[in-house]
Design a protein around this motif. Structure first.
Motif, PDB file in Angstrom:
ATOM      1  N   HIS A  28      68.571  36.491  13.782  1.00 52.17           N
ATOM      2  CA  HIS A  28      67.194  36.042  13.973  1.00 52.17           C
ATOM      3  C   HIS A  28      67.006  35.536  15.392  1.00 52.17           C
ATOM      4  N   VAL A  30      63.577  33.958  17.960  1.00 55.97           N
ATOM      5  CA  VAL A  30      62.192  33.501  17.959  1.00 55.97           C
ATOM      6  C   VAL A  30      61.739  33.226  19.381  1.00 55.97           C
ATOM      7  N   THR A  32      58.125  31.519  21.729  1.00 59.13           N
ATOM      8  CA  THR A  32      56.851  30.805  21.706  1.00 59.13           C
ATOM      9  C   THR A  32      55.983  31.281  22.861  1.00 59.13           C
ATOM     10  N   TRP A  36      56.616  34.769  18.368  1.00 61.48           N
ATOM     11  CA  TRP A  36      57.155  36.033  17.871  1.00 61.48           C
ATOM     12  C   TRP A  36      58.446  35.771  17.128  1.00 61.48           C
ATOM     13  N   ASN A  37      58.871  36.772  16.362  1.00 59.85           N
ATOM     14  CA  ASN A  37      60.076  36.676  15.548  1.00 59.85           C
ATOM     15  C   ASN A  37      60.757  38.038  15.566  1.00 59.85           C
ATOM     16  N   LEU A  39      64.070  40.133  13.749  1.00 58.57           N
ATOM     17  CA  LEU A  39      65.129  40.181  12.745  1.00 58.57           C
ATOM     18  C   LEU A  39      65.907  41.465  12.970  1.00 58.57           C
ATOM     19  N   THR A  48      57.940  40.852  15.001  1.00 64.84           N
ATOM     20  CA  THR A  48      56.633  40.423  14.538  1.00 64.84           C
ATOM     21  C   THR A  48      56.035  39.476  15.570  1.00 64.84           C
ATOM     22  N   ASP A  87      64.016  26.334  22.772  1.00 65.77           N
ATOM     23  CA  ASP A  87      62.757  27.057  22.596  1.00 65.77           C
ATOM     24  C   ASP A  87      61.590  26.422  23.347  1.00 65.77           C
ATOM     25  N   GLY A 111      67.874  32.834  20.124  1.00 68.07           N
ATOM     26  CA  GLY A 111      68.339  33.453  18.890  1.00 68.07           C
ATOM     27  C   GLY A 111      69.686  32.955  18.445  1.00 68.07           C
TER      28      GLY A 111
END
Length: 113
Positions: A28, A30, A32, A36-37, A39, A48, A87, A111
């Motif tokens: 995973h 992520v 900011t 967004w993300n 996988l 996403t 992050d 990640g």
């Protein structure tokens, strides 16, 4: 008689064969601003972006770079660099810095969850 002995020996050796390793756990990442993300699992890379439809690509063979892993597909490219990452929105620390390119748009984040 020889056939039954050969079958028994073959079956005994098969029982001693090592089992294949389990699939790696999903990775995973992520980001900011924008949120967004990502996988990465054994089947797909799924990116996403908040407010958008996910972009899926089959997981390609990983390229092991000198600083981390690289995944390249026609729509999604991922560069994972092993090194502490924050992050910027919380006090949480992640083990990797992640750069993602999706359809030519660049995203940076963290990640290794």
């Amino acid at each position: 008689m020889k056939t039954s002995i050969a079958i028994a020996v073959g079956a005994g050796l098969a029982a001693c064969a090592p089992l294949p390793p389990p699939p790696p756990p999903p990775y995973h990442a992520v980001g900011t601003e924008p949120f967004w993300n990502l996988l990465i699992d054994e089947h797909n890379l799924t990116f996403t972006l908040a407010g958008s439809q996910p972009v899926l690509q089959p997981t390609p063979r990983v390229i092991h770079g000198f600083a981390g892993e690289i995944y390249q597909t026609p729509r999604i490219n991922v560069n994972i660099v092993h090194g502490t990452c924050s992050d910027g929105m919380s006090d949480r620390s992640y083990p990797d810095k992640v750069q993602v390119s999706v359809d030519g748009h660049q995203f940076s984040g963290c990640g290794g969850l």
